[in-house]
Scaffold this active site. Structure first.
Site, PDB file in Angstrom:
ATOM      1  N   GLY A 154       0.779  -1.234   0.000  1.00  0.00           N
ATOM      2  CA  GLY A 154       0.000   0.000   0.000  1.00  0.00           C
ATOM      3  C   GLY A 154       0.809   1.282   0.000  1.00  0.00           C
ATOM      4  N   GLN A 155       2.144   1.165   0.054  1.00  0.00           N
ATOM      5  CA  GLN A 155       2.968   2.368   0.015  1.00  0.00           C
ATOM      6  C   GLN A 155       2.801   3.047  -1.345  1.00  0.00           C
ATOM      7  OE1 GLN A 155       4.042  -0.691   0.719  1.00  0.00           O
ATOM      8  NE2 GLN A 155       5.030  -0.708   2.714  1.00  0.00           N
ATOM      9  N   MET A 156       2.971   4.366  -1.365  1.00  0.00           N
ATOM     10  CA  MET A 156       2.709   5.154  -2.568  1.00  0.00           C
ATOM     11  C   MET A 156       3.465   4.620  -3.788  1.00  0.00           C
ATOM     12  SD  MET A 156       3.126   9.220  -3.502  1.00  0.00           S
ATOM     13  CE  MET A 156       3.155   9.666  -1.814  1.00  0.00           C
TER      14      MET A 156
END
Length: 190
Positions: free
Chosen positions: A72-74
């Site tokens: 889910g990190q950018m």
């Protein structure tokens, strides 16, 4: 028992294999939720942040799931869409206590809901409002309003309160997802 399982699969009475994509911002609880859905003997004792993606397998009464747990990190969010075309469902996990990133959540969720491989195919999206056990967590009604979900008309989506640590709410959400996926698969047959 193996013979009976093989026989039921041969006649289409076995569990159907389906692919789902599990997305959401970092730290929302995606991996912890998937860990809860596995059998007790296959659960991990330690959860670490996902890098890229990890495939997790679990079953419900009628379906055998291959879940693509997406980081889910950018820097990884742009990879989510490459998995939608081969999936029969999407789970979007959000941290219901994270009021600060609600606008970012809205943007990411709407990108998923409006993506051509989700919207045009009508694959179900189940939104898991996770971390409901945290004091001050938003209710599903509050989240629906904050994310403007009542304005979203296309596709099949539902929202469920969950707590990944205890498993609360996951059975109901998975029953909903399984039911919607089975409906989706039936419409694809005709």
């Amino acid at each position: 028992m193996g013979f009976l399982s093989s026989l039921s699969n041969l006649f289409g009475m076995g569990k159907k294999d389906v692919n789902i994509v599990v997305v959401g911002l970092d730290n929302s609880g995606k991996t912890t939720i998937l860990n809860q859905l596995k059998t007790p003997e296959t659960r991990s004792q330690q959860i670490v942040p996902t890098v890229g993606h990890v495939v997790t397998n679990f079953s419900t009464q009628n379906l055998s799931f291959h879940a693509f747990d997406m980081a889910g990190q950018m820097k990884y969010r742009s990879t989510w869409e490459s998995y939608f075309h081969s999936s029969q469902g999407v789970i979007f996990v959000l941290d219901s206590s994270d009021r600060v990133r609600m606008e970012l959540l809205k943007d990411e969720l709407w990108l998923v809901l409006d993506h051509k491989d989700v919207a045009s195919r009508g694959i179900p999206v189940v939104i898991l409002a996770n971390k409901m056990d945290i004091p001050g967590a938003m209710t599903c009604a509050d989240i629906t309003a904050a994310l403007g979900l009542n304005l979203h008309r296309s596709g099949t989506w539902s929202i469920h309160s969950t707590c990944a640590l205890t498993g609360d709410g996951l059975d109901k959400a998975m029953q909903q997802l399984s039911s919607e996926i089975q409906k989706y698969l039936e419409t694809r047959k005709s």
